[in-house]
Write a protein that holds these residues in place. Structure first.
Motif, short mmCIF file in Angstrom:
data_model
loop_
_atom_site.label_atom_id
_atom_site.label_comp_id
_atom_site.label_asym_id
_atom_site.label_seq_id
_atom_site.Cartn_x
_atom_site.Cartn_y
_atom_site.Cartn_z
N THR A 180 1.13 -3.48 4.33
CA THR A 180 1.69 -2.20 4.76
C THR A 180 3.14 -2.11 4.30
O THR A 180 3.77 -3.13 3.98
CB THR A 180 1.66 -2.08 6.29
N GLU A 216 2.16 4.71 -2.83
CA GLU A 216 1.71 5.48 -3.99
C GLU A 216 1.90 4.69 -5.29
O GLU A 216 1.04 4.69 -6.16
CB GLU A 216 2.48 6.80 -4.06
N ARG A 264 -0.53 1.64 -5.51
CA ARG A 264 -1.92 2.00 -5.77
C ARG A 264 -2.17 2.39 -7.23
O ARG A 264 -3.29 2.77 -7.57
CB ARG A 264 -2.35 3.13 -4.84
N GLY A 315 -7.56 -1.84 -7.37
CA GLY A 315 -7.79 -2.32 -6.02
C GLY A 315 -6.83 -1.72 -5.02
O GLY A 315 -5.93 -0.96 -5.35
N ARG A 316 -7.04 -2.07 -3.74
CA ARG A 316 -6.22 -1.54 -2.65
C ARG A 316 -5.18 -2.58 -2.25
O ARG A 316 -5.52 -3.71 -1.89
CB ARG A 316 -7.11 -1.22 -1.43
N ASP A 321 0.84 -1.19 0.00
CA ASP A 321 0.00 0.00 0.00
C ASP A 321 0.88 1.25 0.00
O ASP A 321 1.10 1.90 1.03
CB ASP A 321 -0.93 0.00 1.21
#
Length: 295
Positions: free
Chosen positions: A238, A226, A229, A233-234, A224
């Motif tokens: 982390t 820049e 993304r 989707g997400r 996750d």
């Protein structure tokens, strides 16, 4: 207490680079960690630092040979030599791909990483067992390229061979999408994936040329950030979770003993020229090794 372990991380102002520095600095090992967190801005990301570890923020542009030379002189003045180099700095122009941006991606990701590796390996006081970790991608196996290109990737034995592949990609892309695809690079935006394939090949070649240094590459998975993304989707991981494989390659056991928890700070098998990734891009873990040229 033993002498500090000096670690250089590129591209630390955000994303996975920031995650890598955060995970490193939270470790409590039998020797202090000195982490040089570098980026074009030299931004202070204010991560938590476990005593007695130290973080130093510095400006570094990996596309500028003068900036690289100046940086390593500073490391030499402060600590003699860096022990670990984590090449994380990268760009992705896939969302706006054209010949100019494709060439920019290759220059930043591959050429910048190549030049950082050269400078690290040229350090006068480089110790036996030093490490290089190149952050790449598992979504660019050799089998995704045309037959002739696959052979060139597998037969590369010198940096010049990889440079030739990089130049050929830029030339083919500049000739138009039909030429790019006909040459075996694949269709649509490919510069990010090609740059990482070049770095994976660089990892293998440098490992063969430098047997006293452990040089490996790894995939952080779908993180996750820049860049993460930019797809659909997400991303589920982390930055700190995505950092785990890189941190293992930097300070953990590179053999099977590190597959479960990284075995950070423990004695390591001497492994070099390998590619580390988890079972899939969404799985959290410390990675397992394979030979990228067989993917």
């Amino acid at each position: 207490m033993q002498k500090s372990l000096v670690i250089v991380v590129t591209g630390t102002s955000r994303g996975i680079g920031k995650g890598i520095t955060n995970v490193l600095l939270q470790q409590t090992l039998d020797r202090p960690l000195v982490v040089y967190a570098t980026s074009r801005s030299g931004a202070n990301t204010e991560g938590e630092v476990a005593n007695p570890n130290i973080i130093e923020y510095h400006k570094l542009d990996i596309t500028d040979p003068a900036s690289i030379s100046s940086f390593f002189k500073r490391v030499r003045m402060g600590h003699g030599a860096a022990d670990v180099l984590i090449n994380n700095a990268a760009v992705s122009n896939d969302y706006r791909e054209n010949p100019e941006y494709a060439a920019q991606t290759i220059r930043n990701n591959y050429v910048g990483t190549r030049d950082m590796c050269k400078a690290f390996l040229a350090q006068p006081d480089l110790r036996f067992g030093a490490r290089i970790v190149n952050i790449t991608s598992g979504l660019n196996g050799v089998s995704t390229y045309g037959t002739e290109l696959q052979q060139k990737f597998r037969k590369a034995s010198m940096i010049a061979d990889i440079d030739d592949l990089a130049t050929k990609y830029i030339e083919d892309t500049s000739s138009g999408p039909e030429c790019q695809e006909a040459a075996g690079w694949g269709a649509k935006a490919r510069s990010y994936k090609v740059s990482k394939a070049l770095i994976n090949t660089l990892t293998v070649v440098l490992a063969q040329q430098n047997p006293k240094v452990m040089i490996n590459s790894c995939c952080p998975g779908w993180v996750d950030t820049e860049m993460g993304r930019q797809g659909q989707g997400r991303p589920p991981k982390t930055p700190e979770q995505g950092a785990q494989t890189a941190v293992r390659c930097a300070i953990g056991d590179l053999g099977p003993g590190g597959d479960k928890d990284g075995a950070l700070g423990q004695d390591s098998d001497e492994v070099s020229g390998k590619f580390y990734e988890n079972e899939s891009i969404v799985v959290v873990g410390w990675g397992k090794s394979k030979l990228w040229l067989e993917t």
